[in-house]
Write an enzyme that holds these catalytic residues in place. Structure first.
Site, short mmCIF file in Angstrom:
data_model
loop_
_atom_site.label_atom_id
_atom_site.label_comp_id
_atom_site.label_asym_id
_atom_site.label_seq_id
_atom_site.Cartn_x
_atom_site.Cartn_y
_atom_site.Cartn_z
N LYS A 20 -18.77 6.76 -79.11
CA LYS A 20 -17.92 7.43 -80.09
C LYS A 20 -18.11 6.75 -81.43
O LYS A 20 -18.46 5.56 -81.53
CB LYS A 20 -16.45 7.40 -79.68
CG LYS A 20 -15.84 6.01 -79.49
CD LYS A 20 -15.35 5.34 -80.76
CE LYS A 20 -14.73 3.97 -80.47
NZ LYS A 20 -14.52 3.17 -81.71
N ASP A 150 -8.80 3.23 -76.08
CA ASP A 150 -9.82 4.26 -76.33
C ASP A 150 -10.14 5.09 -75.09
O ASP A 150 -10.74 6.16 -75.20
CB ASP A 150 -11.12 3.63 -76.84
CG ASP A 150 -11.01 3.14 -78.27
OD1 ASP A 150 -10.01 3.45 -78.94
OD2 ASP A 150 -11.94 2.43 -78.73
#
Length: 297
Positions: A20, A150
């Site tokens: 990401k 996350d």
């Protein structure tokens, strides 16, 4: 990117754990328990680790790949599998199977690309499928939050505008950019940056629509970047170099930096120019996690 191969009901191979990028990252405050309040946009890209799973009947969870500096017992992959075993037992009263897990590690550790969190999310998705655990996406996200802030994003399975400590997620369509990502050759512990007295924690909150208006260019800033750049000159050097070619910034708490381009050819040209002292990759924006469909089967 290779998609998973469903060779048998006992194995699941070539399962991507994508990186990401944080297209921006604002620190808006701090909770009494010490967790920081954030706003960010999480962007999936097609640069990933690959995981391979084989069911064991004896209930053992083993990582069959050596990862320097990461003992098996503390690896988020193993912890995720055992957390899922416990959840399945609590749900059904039956003991969950085990698994042998191998990994092809491509994402750098301490790079701000979410590698460990993504590995954990892929483990939860793949083993929930193989073990027929039956947990929903939302239930897996609750488990994932126990492993790291996350992890729920990767289980959410889409690019997202995130708030809170990163667990409050809203689906967001992002531009189809190509990214050049540079690893400056240092590893940055997340806790080091978040604990710094130099970190400002008072950025004014924005609305998701503010990002949408500015979506053709990178929005906001990364509040962690100045702290990391001062402590790690290599990061500052990479940002300065890549900034000559566009809007360069650091992702997460570092150390990787990136720049987005509308055309693949632009990214290719910049990639050719990256100094040899740095590792660098080209990655394409994705809108959906490659394994998102496992939770719909």
């Amino acid at each position: 990117m290779n998609l998973p191969e469903f060779a048998t009901t006992r194995t699941l191979n070539n399962c991507p754990a994508p990186a990401k990028l944080n297209l921006f990252l604002h620190v808006t405050g701090r909770r009494p328990d010490g967790y920081h309040l954030l706003q960010t946009v999480f962007q999936l890209v097609d640069f990933s680790d690959l995981l391979h799973f084989e069911v064991r009947a004896d209930g053992q969870v083993r990582r069959t790949t050596e990862i320097p500096g990461v003992p098996q017992e503390s690896d988020l992959i193993v912890r995720a599998a055992r957390l899922l075993q416990n959840a399945i037992h609590d749900r059904t009263g039956a003991a969950a199977p085990g698994a042998d897990i191998a990994i092809e590690k491509n994402l750098p550790m301490g790079g701000g690309l979410g590698g460990g969190s993504s590995d954990a999310a892929t483990t939860l998705m793949a083993l929930n499928h193989l073990w027929q655990g039956g947990l929903s996406r939302e239930e897996l996200m609750v488990l994932g939050l126990q492993l790291g802030a996350d992890v729920p994003f990767f289980l959410f399975g889409r690019n997202a505008f995130a708030e809170g400590i990163g667990e409050s997620l809203q689906k967001l369509d992002t531009p189809g950019l190509w990214f050049v990502i540079i690893q400056p050759g240092v590893t940055i512990p997340t806790a080091l940056i978040f604990s710094s007295s130099e970190l400002t924690r008072s950025t004014k909150p924005v609305k998701m629509t503010d990002f949408s208006i500015a979506s053709k260019k990178l929005f906001g800033k990364n509040d962690l970047e100045p702290v990391a750049a001062r402590q790690f000159p290599e990061v500052a050097d990479a940002i300065k170099w890549l900034g000559k070619h566009g809007d360069a910034r650091m992702t997460g708490s570092g150390a990787c930096v990136f720049c987005g381009f509308t055309q693949e050819e632009q990214a290719d040209e910049v990639l050719k120019l990256v100094p040899n002292r740095w590792k660098a990759w080209k990655a394409k924006a994705m809108q959906e996690h490659p394994l998102a469909g496992l939770l719909d089967r």
